[in-house]
Scaffold this active site. Structure first.
Site, PDB file in Angstrom:
ATOM      1  N   CYS A 192       0.833  -1.171   0.068  1.00 54.27           N
ATOM      2  CA  CYS A 192       0.100  -0.050  -0.066  1.00 54.27           C
ATOM      3  C   CYS A 192       0.841   1.430  -0.007  1.00 54.27           C
ATOM      4  O   CYS A 192       0.437   2.332  -0.517  1.00 54.27           O
ATOM      5  CB  CYS A 192      -1.058  -0.050   1.059  1.00 54.27           C
ATOM      6  SG  CYS A 192      -1.884  -1.606   1.173  1.00 54.27           S
TER       7      CYS A 192
ATOM      8  N   HIS B  66      -3.758   6.697   1.404  1.00 55.26           N
ATOM      9  CA  HIS B  66      -4.189   5.354   1.015  1.00 55.26           C
ATOM     10  C   HIS B  66      -5.367   4.812   1.347  1.00 55.26           C
ATOM     11  O   HIS B  66      -5.972   5.124   2.629  1.00 55.26           O
ATOM     12  CB  HIS B  66      -3.089   4.443   1.514  1.00 55.26           C
ATOM     13  CG  HIS B  66      -3.362   3.120   1.395  1.00 55.26           C
ATOM     14  ND1 HIS B  66      -3.741   2.601   0.197  1.00 55.26           N
ATOM     15  CD2 HIS B  66      -3.590   2.068   2.076  1.00 55.26           C
ATOM     16  CE1 HIS B  66      -4.070   1.227   0.180  1.00 55.26           C
ATOM     17  NE2 HIS B  66      -3.900   0.838   1.434  1.00 55.26           N
TER      18      HIS B  66
ATOM     19  N   ASN C 151      -9.873  -1.407  -1.321  1.00 57.67           N
ATOM     20  CA  ASN C 151      -8.498  -1.064  -1.108  1.00 57.67           C
ATOM     21  C   ASN C 151      -7.758  -1.695  -2.384  1.00 57.67           C
ATOM     22  O   ASN C 151      -7.683  -2.800  -2.628  1.00 57.67           O
ATOM     23  CB  ASN C 151      -8.117  -1.742   0.336  1.00 57.67           C
ATOM     24  CG  ASN C 151      -6.722  -1.378   0.452  1.00 57.67           C
ATOM     25  OD1 ASN C 151      -5.738  -1.156  -0.363  1.00 57.67           O
ATOM     26  ND2 ASN C 151      -6.036  -1.935   1.725  1.00 57.67           N
TER      27      ASN C 151
HETATM   28  O1  UT7 Z   1      -4.027  -1.419   2.941  1.00 61.10           O
HETATM   29  C1  UT7 Z   1      -3.389  -2.132   3.913  1.00 61.10           C
HETATM   30  C2  UT7 Z   1      -3.788  -1.856   5.244  1.00 61.10           C
HETATM   31  N1  UT7 Z   1      -4.903  -2.626   5.575  1.00 61.10           N
HETATM   32  C3  UT7 Z   1      -5.638  -1.964   6.730  1.00 61.10           C
HETATM   33  O2  UT7 Z   1      -5.282  -0.901   6.873  1.00 61.10           O
HETATM   34  C4  UT7 Z   1      -6.490  -2.694   7.220  1.00 61.10           C
HETATM   35  C5  UT7 Z   1      -6.901  -2.658   8.665  1.00 61.10           C
HETATM   36  N2  UT7 Z   1      -7.686  -3.381   9.318  1.00 61.10           N
HETATM   37  C6  UT7 Z   1      -9.124  -3.135   9.339  1.00 61.10           C
HETATM   38  O3  UT7 Z   1      -9.529  -2.631   8.476  1.00 61.10           O
HETATM   39  C7  UT7 Z   1      -9.967  -3.946  10.192  1.00 61.10           C
HETATM   40  O4  UT7 Z   1      -9.299  -4.616  11.176  1.00 61.10           O
HETATM   41  C8  UT7 Z   1     -10.980  -5.108   9.310  1.00 61.10           C
HETATM   42  C9  UT7 Z   1     -12.036  -4.274   8.519  1.00 61.10           C
HETATM   43  C10 UT7 Z   1     -10.217  -5.846   8.383  1.00 61.10           C
HETATM   44  C11 UT7 Z   1     -11.839  -5.791  10.323  1.00 61.10           C
HETATM   45  O5  UT7 Z   1     -12.215  -5.165  11.398  1.00 61.10           O
HETATM   46  P1  UT7 Z   1     -12.347  -5.539  12.834  1.00 61.10           P
HETATM   47  O6  UT7 Z   1     -13.313  -4.672  13.346  1.00 61.10           O
HETATM   48  O7  UT7 Z   1     -10.909  -5.357  13.194  1.00 61.10           O
HETATM   49  O8  UT7 Z   1     -13.127  -6.715  12.979  1.00 61.10           O
HETATM   50  P2  UT7 Z   1     -12.400  -8.398  13.315  1.00 61.10           P
HETATM   51  O9  UT7 Z   1     -11.408  -9.123  12.290  1.00 61.10           O
HETATM   52  O10 UT7 Z   1     -11.989  -8.119  14.966  1.00 61.10           O
HETATM   53  O11 UT7 Z   1     -13.758  -9.025  13.264  1.00 61.10           O
HETATM   54  C12 UT7 Z   1     -14.808  -8.894  14.095  1.00 61.10           C
HETATM   55  C13 UT7 Z   1     -15.990 -10.021  14.208  1.00 61.10           C
HETATM   56  C14 UT7 Z   1     -15.334 -11.448  14.016  1.00 61.10           C
HETATM   57  O12 UT7 Z   1     -16.537 -11.963  14.700  1.00 61.10           O
HETATM   58  P3  UT7 Z   1     -16.459 -12.418  16.143  1.00 61.10           P
HETATM   59  O13 UT7 Z   1     -15.198 -13.340  16.361  1.00 61.10           O
HETATM   60  O14 UT7 Z   1     -16.395 -11.273  16.872  1.00 61.10           O
HETATM   61  O15 UT7 Z   1     -17.697 -13.523  16.162  1.00 61.10           O
HETATM   62  C15 UT7 Z   1     -15.174 -11.721  12.646  1.00 61.10           C
HETATM   63  O16 UT7 Z   1     -15.315 -13.106  12.565  1.00 61.10           O
HETATM   64  O17 UT7 Z   1     -16.539  -9.899  12.538  1.00 61.10           O
HETATM   65  C16 UT7 Z   1     -16.175 -11.115  12.054  1.00 61.10           C
HETATM   66  N3  UT7 Z   1     -16.200 -10.789  10.521  1.00 61.10           N
HETATM   67  C17 UT7 Z   1     -16.982 -10.565   9.518  1.00 61.10           C
HETATM   68  N4  UT7 Z   1     -18.371 -10.697   9.704  1.00 61.10           N
HETATM   69  C18 UT7 Z   1     -19.093 -10.264   8.479  1.00 61.10           C
HETATM   70  C19 UT7 Z   1     -14.952 -10.683   9.979  1.00 61.10           C
HETATM   71  N5  UT7 Z   1     -14.969 -10.454   8.767  1.00 61.10           N
HETATM   72  C20 UT7 Z   1     -16.290 -10.314   8.152  1.00 61.10           C
HETATM   73  C21 UT7 Z   1     -17.165  -9.930   7.271  1.00 61.10           C
HETATM   74  N6  UT7 Z   1     -18.360 -10.112   7.273  1.00 61.10           N
HETATM   75  N7  UT7 Z   1     -16.524  -9.757   6.173  1.00 61.10           N
END
Ligand code: UT7
Length: 332
Positions: free
Chosen positions: A114, A259, A289
């Site tokens: 990125c 980004h 992204n």
């Molecule tokens: O470009 C390079 C740099 N990349 C970034 O900057 C990305 C940075 N990270 C993020 O943007 C976020 O961490 C994400 C958007 C990827 C994820 O958001 P989060 O708030 O960190 O969610 P999480 O991974 O902690 O997941 C929360 C819950 C989980 O369920 P439980 O364990 O709480 O029951 C996941 O299994 O959401 C669930 N989950 C989803 N649910 C529906 C994960 N992905 C999905 C999905 N749809 N696509």
């Protein structure tokens, strides 16, 4: 010593629009979750029969050249940022060069995820300041979609990434353009956002085709929480570094082009910098992204909307796999 200036911007995204609703037919996810966590409503995915990283880069480059009133012949060097080149090697810079009919001029590949476009811009800036080249084509292009695990297992990465390419023409100039660039990396976090295979340091048997098919090593692996936490800190640090270097304050920024990692990250930076909505350019809602392509696509659109006027101070900032992070401050 000459300055370098961005004299043209262009972009290309594939025709196929992938909505959150469509993704919810492939995996256990839903529009509300994706919009709430990421701000993304849709993204583009390539048609493998039509698009390559190299030809999307060429389309973006042609738009940038046209807008700069230049032709392919004026380009004397290519800097191509991508982590998803069409072949494992060589990189897509040479594929794009071939498409543009520019055989013979140099093409360097930048593999900084990125942060790739800002690293690429910085490389172009140094080549121009040293007097080595006069007109450099700087491109970021990515095809992420074909590497995504589009099942529920891969939903935390599958919903975020999109495909596309963006280009900038960087030219020697008497007047300042790119004021400074700031590049960083911290390899301690290399595996927090990575694709392992086809990695060269794998045992021979594991790199063989039938074995590879059985592994999950081709998939993007991302520890989203870790990446998010580091991103918000590094974005602010590297923007402040650029401002300090140029004796500027946050009030001097006319337009921030971050980004496009996550709308929440952009909004956090906007709040910290006390910028108005019209001072931060976001298009993640439409494209997701697109890694190294995200900043040049956003710049190309912002320019077309008249958001970058002569004399404006434009700040670019990025954070991603590596971890790497970078910024550039530009006087338009
Ligand atoms: O470009 C390079 C740099 N990349 C970034 O900057 C990305 C940075 N990270 C993020 O943007 C976020 O961490 C994400 C958007 C990827 C994820 O958001 P989060 O708030 O960190 O969610 P999480 O991974 O902690 O997941 C929360 C819950 C989980 O369920 P439980 O364990 O709480 O029951 C996941 O299994 O959401 C669930 N989950 C989803 N649910 C529906 C994960 N992905 C999905 C999905 N749809 N696509």
């Amino acid at each position: 010593m000459p300055y370098s200036k961005i004299v043209g911007l262009g972009h290309h995204v594939p025709d196929t629009v992938i909505t959150n609703e469509y993704l919810s037919t492939l995996m256990d996810t839903n529009d509300a979750w994706i919009v709430e966590r990421t701000g993304i409503k849709e993204r583009r995915w390539i048609d493998p029969a039509v698009d390559t990283v190299g030809n999307m880069g060429a389309k973006a480059a042609r738009m940038a050249l046209k807008r700069a009133n230049l032709t392919e012949k004026d380009v004397d060097f290519i800097v191509f940022a991508s982590i998803t080149s069409d072949y494992y090697f060589p990189g897509s810079g040479v594929i794009m060069q071939r498409e543009l009919g520019l055989e013979g001029i140099g093409a360097i590949e930048i593999k900084n995820a990125c942060s790739g476009f800002i690293y690429a811009l910085s490389v172009a800036d140094q080549f121009i300041k040293s007097g080595m080249y006069k007109t450099i084509l700087v491109v970021g292009g990515e095809i992420q979609s074909t590497a995504l695990d589009i099942t529920t297992r891969g939903r935390n990465t599958a919903v975020i990434f999109g495909d596309g390419a963006g280009a900038a023409i960087v030219q020697a100039s008497d007047k300042p353009g790119v004021l400074s660039t700031h590049l960083h990396a911290d390899g301690r976090f290399a595996e927090e956002l990575y694709v392992r295979d086809p990695g060269s340091s794998r045992p021979h048997a594991e790199r063989q085709a039938d074995q590879i098919l059985d592994t999950t090593g081709f998939k993007v692996v991302m520890n989203g929480n870790q990446v998010f936490k580091h991103a918000v800190v590094r974005f602010m640090e590297v923007i402040n570094e650029a401002l300090a270097k140029n004796n500027m304050k946050k009030e001097d920024i006319d337009l921030l082009v971050p980004h496009q990692a996550n709308l929440r990250i952009s909004q956090y930076i906007q709040e910290k910098l006390a910028l108005r909505d019209d001072q931060v350019y976001n298009n993640i809602m439409r494209y997701g992204n697109t890694t190294a392509a995200s900043i040049p696509i956003a710049m190309s659109e912002a320019w077309a909307e008249g958001k970058m006027q002569e004399g404006n101070i434009v700040c670019l900032a990025a954070f991603g796999s590596g971890f790497t992070w970078a910024s550039a401050l530009i006087k338009w």
